[in-house]
Design an enzyme around this catalytic site. Structure first.
Site, PDB file in Angstrom:
ATOM      1  N   GLU A   6      -5.052  -8.476   0.709  1.00 39.04           N
ATOM      2  CA  GLU A   6      -5.699  -8.132   1.978  1.00 39.04           C
ATOM      3  C   GLU A   6      -7.173  -7.890   1.751  1.00 39.04           C
ATOM      4  O   GLU A   6      -7.557  -7.254   0.772  1.00 39.04           O
ATOM      5  CB  GLU A   6      -5.130  -6.847   2.612  1.00 39.04           C
ATOM      6  CG  GLU A   6      -3.854  -7.025   3.363  1.00 39.04           C
ATOM      7  CD  GLU A   6      -3.358  -5.729   4.005  1.00 39.04           C
ATOM      8  OE1 GLU A   6      -4.201  -4.891   4.413  1.00 39.04           O
ATOM      9  OE2 GLU A   6      -2.136  -5.559   4.081  1.00 39.04           O
TER      10      GLU A   6
ATOM     11  N   GLU B 227       0.816  -1.224   0.000  1.00 37.10           N
ATOM     12  CA  GLU B 227       0.000   0.000   0.000  1.00 37.10           C
ATOM     13  C   GLU B 227       0.844   1.266   0.000  1.00 37.10           C
ATOM     14  O   GLU B 227       0.851   2.023   0.973  1.00 37.10           O
ATOM     15  CB  GLU B 227      -0.955   0.013   1.204  1.00 37.10           C
ATOM     16  CG  GLU B 227      -1.927  -1.143   1.201  1.00 37.10           C
ATOM     17  CD  GLU B 227      -3.096  -0.944   2.138  1.00 37.10           C
ATOM     18  OE1 GLU B 227      -3.143   0.080   2.846  1.00 37.10           O
ATOM     19  OE2 GLU B 227      -3.977  -1.818   2.150  1.00 37.10           O
TER      20      GLU B 227
END
Ligand code: PNW
Length: 452
Positions: A359, A172
């Site tokens: 995720e 991320e």
């Protein structure tokens, strides 16, 4: 082959890779052991007022010491794979220079223990814990950090290649850049101007690209990817014009991150919008940033709705009303169909070939019931709905090959400290006792049947 039919076949493809995910600073603890160097998250969490309750990752779930117990939980769930992250400052305490052999030793032992349990380790090389020594030299504002990250990534992948088959460069990028350097909610807590922020963003995607090259050079046989949380655009409803608009939005809303990482090019709209604040870059850097990957990891939690409009962009992002539902974390709005649309549209935009949901999961208020169980019915509801949409994607041929649930354990949820629990295993942070929640049972069942 499994195919969804009108009669309701809800199987996942054979060999679908079911896993869970964690990250070094969120679970390891042992911050002063075996030569680990300080990171920006040590500094940040020890600064008054930065995290909920002043919580830190000093101990967390103590997984540095208790990983055998964690692996037993994974085995009991029937997990095929485990996504974890290496702490850069355990390998290079100051970010560069002499490596600390105890760092590699630890992750080697961890990978070996996973493999002994029949679980394939998947390694993320950067999950936000930048060595403090590098932050002191400008951190991601300094182009040199990108080069040093590639050195560390190549070194670590080379050392672990015989026990770990898949490496993700970074987790991320958009979150640590926007929250760490844009609004100051995450470490190192800076609020940079638009131009400086665009340069940080560029250095971070460059670090990813240079790391891909370094890993390939050091470990030619491993598979390389990234784990990015794209803005998951969902058409307001399924009609050809809104779907086309959502596809355009997928490219433009991710222009500084996934789009440039997949294409090696900033979109015209991105550069025009930034104007004089656009980052400085060379063609060679752009080529590195667009380095081909073996797989693409997508972290998906929420949906962003787009609709078709006749403006220059061809789409509008539509906000949610106050009544829109969310999980325990207020930012975690419920958008199950993101798990259908995001992989589908990302694949249409960039022909990704191999996609993993690296995720997905949620926070819950998780009350221990009178009988000692944790009935996280809201988490089960969340997972069942999101996975229904993922199953639709696989049944239509979108090449999603696996799913990593965030997270195996309740852990240090960054600025929210221990206030927000994301685990399918409850952790009593006073005793370190681990208790599987109802969602663990749900996940075990799903994995055993490979079907909803
Ligand atoms: C991800 N947001 O972070 C991270 O990769 C994990 O480390 C984290 O624990 C997990 O999701 C749950 O939060 C995010 O505000 C943090 O949109 C914040 C946001 C998104 C992702």
């Amino acid at each position: 082959v499994s195919r969804a039919t009108a009669t309701g076949d809800r199987r996942f493809p054979a060999g679908f890779l079911w896993g869970s995910a964690t990250a070094s600073y969120q679970v390891e603890g042992a911050v002063n052991e075996d030569g680990r160097g300080k990171t920006v998250w040590d500094t940040f969490s020890h600064t008054a007022g930065k995290t909920h309750n002043g919580d830190t990752g000093d101990v967390s779930t103590d997984s540095y010491h208790r990983y055998a117990e964690d692996i037993a939980l994974m085995k009991d769930l029937g997990l095929k794979t485990c996504r974890f992250s290496v702490a850069w400052s355990r390998i290079f305490p100051d970010g560069a220079g002499q490596p600390n052999p105890k760092g590699i030793d630890h992750y080697r032992k961890f990978c070996q223990a996973l493999r002994a349990a029949g679980i394939e380790p998947w390694c993320t090389l950067y999950h936000w814990d930048l060595p403090q020594a590098l932050e002191d030299k400008g951190g991601w504002q300094n182009r040199e950090t990108a080069k040093l990250f590639a050195d560390y990534a190549g070194y670590t992948a080379g050392k672990l290649a015989d026990v770990c088959s898949h490496f993700m460069t970074m987790n991320e990028i958009s979150t640590f850049v926007e929250l760490g350097y844009g609004n100051g909610i995450h470490a190192p807590g800076l609020k940079l101007s638009r131009g400086k922020l665009a340069q940080v963003r560029h250095h971070a995607v460059l670090a990813h690209g240079l790391a891909v090259q370094a890993i390939r050079a050091a470990a030619p046989h491993v598979k390389v990817g990234s784990a990015e949380n794209l803005t998951a655009v969902v058409p307001v409803f399924d009609s050809p014009e809104h779907v086309a608009a959502a596809k355009k939005a997928t490219v433009e809303e991710n222009a500084g991150y996934l789009t440039v990482m997949r294409t090696g090019r900033y979109t015209d709209q991105y550069l025009q919008t930034l104007g004089a604040d656009a980052p400085e870059f060379t063609q060679e850097e752009m080529k590195a940033i667009g380095s081909p990957l073996d797989f693409q990891g997508l972290n998906i939690y929420t949906a962003t709705y787009a609709r078709a409009v006749k403006n220059a962009k061809g789409y509008d992002i539509v906000g949610n009303p106050a009544s829109y539902p969310h999980m325990e974390s207020p930012w975690l709005t419920v958008g199950p169909d993101a798990l259908y649309w995001a992989p589908r549209l990302a694949n249409e935009c960039w022909d990704l070939k191999e996609i993993y949901i690296t995720e997905n999961g949620c926070s819950s208020a998780d009350v221990v019931a009178g009988d000692g169980h944790i009935y996280d019915t809201d988490r089960v509801m969340y997972l069942r709905n999101y996975l229904t949409h993922l199953q639709r994607a696989t049944s239509e041929g979108v090449p999603v090959k696996g799913y990593f649930l965030w997270s195996l354990l309740d852990n240090f949820e960054w600025a929210d400290g221990y206030d927000k629990r994301f685990g399918i295993t409850y952790v009593d942070f006073k005793t370190q006792k681990r208790t599987p929640k109802l969602s663990s049972e749900f996940y075990r069942n799903l994995i055993a049947r490979n079907s909803l």
